[in-house]
Design a protein around this motif. Sequence first.
Motif, mmCIF file in Angstrom:
data_model
loop_
_atom_site.group_PDB
_atom_site.id
_atom_site.type_symbol
_atom_site.label_atom_id
_atom_site.label_comp_id
_atom_site.label_asym_id
_atom_site.label_seq_id
_atom_site.Cartn_x
_atom_site.Cartn_y
_atom_site.Cartn_z
ATOM 1 N N GLN A 46 43.706 77.937 60.366
ATOM 2 C CA GLN A 46 42.485 78.331 61.067
ATOM 3 C C GLN A 46 41.262 77.641 60.464
ATOM 4 O O GLN A 46 40.391 77.157 61.191
ATOM 5 N N ILE A 50 38.705 75.244 62.472
ATOM 6 C CA ILE A 50 37.265 75.505 62.512
ATOM 7 C C ILE A 50 36.494 74.279 62.034
ATOM 8 O O ILE A 50 35.515 73.861 62.661
ATOM 9 N N PRO A 57 32.732 80.584 64.673
ATOM 10 C CA PRO A 57 33.551 81.765 64.958
ATOM 11 C C PRO A 57 32.835 82.865 65.745
ATOM 12 O O PRO A 57 33.486 83.680 66.382
ATOM 13 N N ALA A 62 35.083 79.916 71.040
ATOM 14 C CA ALA A 62 35.775 79.545 69.800
ATOM 15 C C ALA A 62 36.758 80.640 69.403
ATOM 16 O O ALA A 62 37.892 80.350 69.005
ATOM 17 N N LEU A 66 40.761 80.201 68.996
ATOM 18 C CA LEU A 66 41.459 80.532 67.752
ATOM 19 C C LEU A 66 42.526 81.601 67.976
ATOM 20 O O LEU A 66 43.596 81.550 67.373
#
Length: 90
Positions: A46, A50, A57, A62, A66
């Motif tokens: 992750q 990112i 986040p 986004a 994710l």
Amino acid sequence: MSRKVHCVKLQQEADGLDRPPYPGELGQRIYDNVSKQAWSMWVQQQTMLINEYRLTPADPKARSFLEREMENFFFGQGSAPPPDFSPDHS
């Protein structure tokens, strides 16, 4: 005594998470089927996603991306790095 799960990522018995790491049904599914070690692997994946995609986040798009990648990482074909990703070995 830690709880054990048959980890879907590692395909072996391993220490389970202490609590669901994510809200909702997906979080419960991860709690029931993913080990601490595999969760740590996801956190690294992750972080790479990112950074490489320059995600924020807090952005709903986004977070949605994710979440899909997390589900693929554990329960699908895996989460692939970005096409131009080259790990830094320095």
